[in-house]
Scaffold this motif. Structure first.
Motif, PDB file in Angstrom:
ATOM      1  N   GLN A  77      26.706  26.653  -1.700  1.00 33.96           N
ATOM      2  CA  GLN A  77      27.120  26.952  -3.017  1.00 33.96           C
ATOM      3  C   GLN A  77      25.989  27.590  -3.410  1.00 33.96           C
ATOM      4  O   GLN A  77      25.350  28.418  -4.617  1.00 33.96           O
ATOM      5  CB  GLN A  77      28.100  26.722  -4.012  1.00 33.96           C
ATOM      6  CG  GLN A  77      28.408  27.341  -5.091  1.00 33.96           C
ATOM      7  CD  GLN A  77      27.658  27.382  -6.345  1.00 33.96           C
ATOM      8  OE1 GLN A  77      27.057  26.743  -6.302  1.00 33.96           O
ATOM      9  NE2 GLN A  77      27.765  28.893  -6.915  1.00 33.96           N
ATOM     10  N   GLN A  83      29.182  34.575  -2.568  1.00 34.53           N
ATOM     11  CA  GLN A  83      30.641  33.374  -3.539  1.00 34.53           C
ATOM     12  C   GLN A  83      32.110  33.813  -3.343  1.00 34.53           C
ATOM     13  O   GLN A  83      32.532  32.678  -3.847  1.00 34.53           O
ATOM     14  CB  GLN A  83      29.666  34.063  -5.173  1.00 34.53           C
ATOM     15  CG  GLN A  83      28.087  33.440  -5.302  1.00 34.53           C
ATOM     16  CD  GLN A  83      28.744  32.082  -5.476  1.00 34.53           C
ATOM     17  OE1 GLN A  83      28.912  31.514  -5.223  1.00 34.53           O
ATOM     18  NE2 GLN A  83      27.015  30.999  -4.366  1.00 34.53           N
ATOM     19  N   ILE A 109      32.291  31.967  -0.513  1.00 37.63           N
ATOM     20  CA  ILE A 109      32.533  30.498  -0.142  1.00 37.63           C
ATOM     21  C   ILE A 109      33.651  29.679  -1.434  1.00 37.63           C
ATOM     22  O   ILE A 109      33.872  28.828  -1.326  1.00 37.63           O
ATOM     23  CB  ILE A 109      31.596  30.607  -1.014  1.00 37.63           C
ATOM     24  CG1 ILE A 109      29.700  30.522  -0.226  1.00 37.63           C
ATOM     25  CG2 ILE A 109      31.029  28.648  -2.067  1.00 37.63           C
ATOM     26  CD1 ILE A 109      30.169  29.516   1.492  1.00 37.63           C
ATOM     27  N   SER A 110      34.046  30.316  -2.021  1.00 39.16           N
ATOM     28  CA  SER A 110      35.602  29.976  -2.696  1.00 39.16           C
ATOM     29  C   SER A 110      36.746  29.981  -2.087  1.00 39.16           C
ATOM     30  O   SER A 110      37.089  28.720  -2.306  1.00 39.16           O
ATOM     31  CB  SER A 110      35.343  30.921  -4.324  1.00 39.16           C
ATOM     32  OG  SER A 110      34.249  31.426  -4.917  1.00 39.16           O
ATOM     33  N   THR A 135      35.492  26.928  -0.403  1.00 37.90           N
ATOM     34  CA  THR A 135      36.194  25.296  -0.715  1.00 37.90           C
ATOM     35  C   THR A 135      37.691  25.320  -0.859  1.00 37.90           C
ATOM     36  O   THR A 135      38.121  23.598  -1.015  1.00 37.90           O
ATOM     37  CB  THR A 135      35.315  25.858  -2.213  1.00 37.90           C
ATOM     38  OG1 THR A 135      33.496  26.475  -1.894  1.00 37.90           O
ATOM     39  CG2 THR A 135      35.171  24.341  -2.943  1.00 37.90           C
TER      40      THR A 135
END
Length: 76
Positions: free
Chosen positions: A23, A46, A49-50, A53
């Motif tokens: 992140q 981003q 990555i979100s 996650t």
């Protein structure tokens, strides 16, 4: 069941630490590249990555959540 989920818990902790590390994307802030002609590269990074996650969290909840917590909830 507890002994089977122990290796998965270790893998999930490694993935959580990896997500925290990934992140921090200071290496991309100077990039002015656009993906598909409108989306800044850092915003796409981003977003991915979100999503990754969220998938790690889903796996953690699905396979490592204590079963007795669910039973307590069902009783109420």
């Amino acid at each position: 069941s507890e002994s089977r989920s122990e290796p998965l818990k270790q893998i999930l902790w490694i993935l959580v630490v990896l997500m925290i590390f990934l992140q921090q994307d200071g290496f991309q802030w100077e990039s002015a590249s656009l993906v598909w002609g409108f989306l800044p590269q850092t915003l796409l990074y981003q977003a991915l990555i979100s999503i990754a996650t969220a998938i790690v969290w889903l796996i953690a909840v699905r396979f490592c959540w204590p079963e007795d917590k669910q039973a307590d909830r069902d009783v109420r």
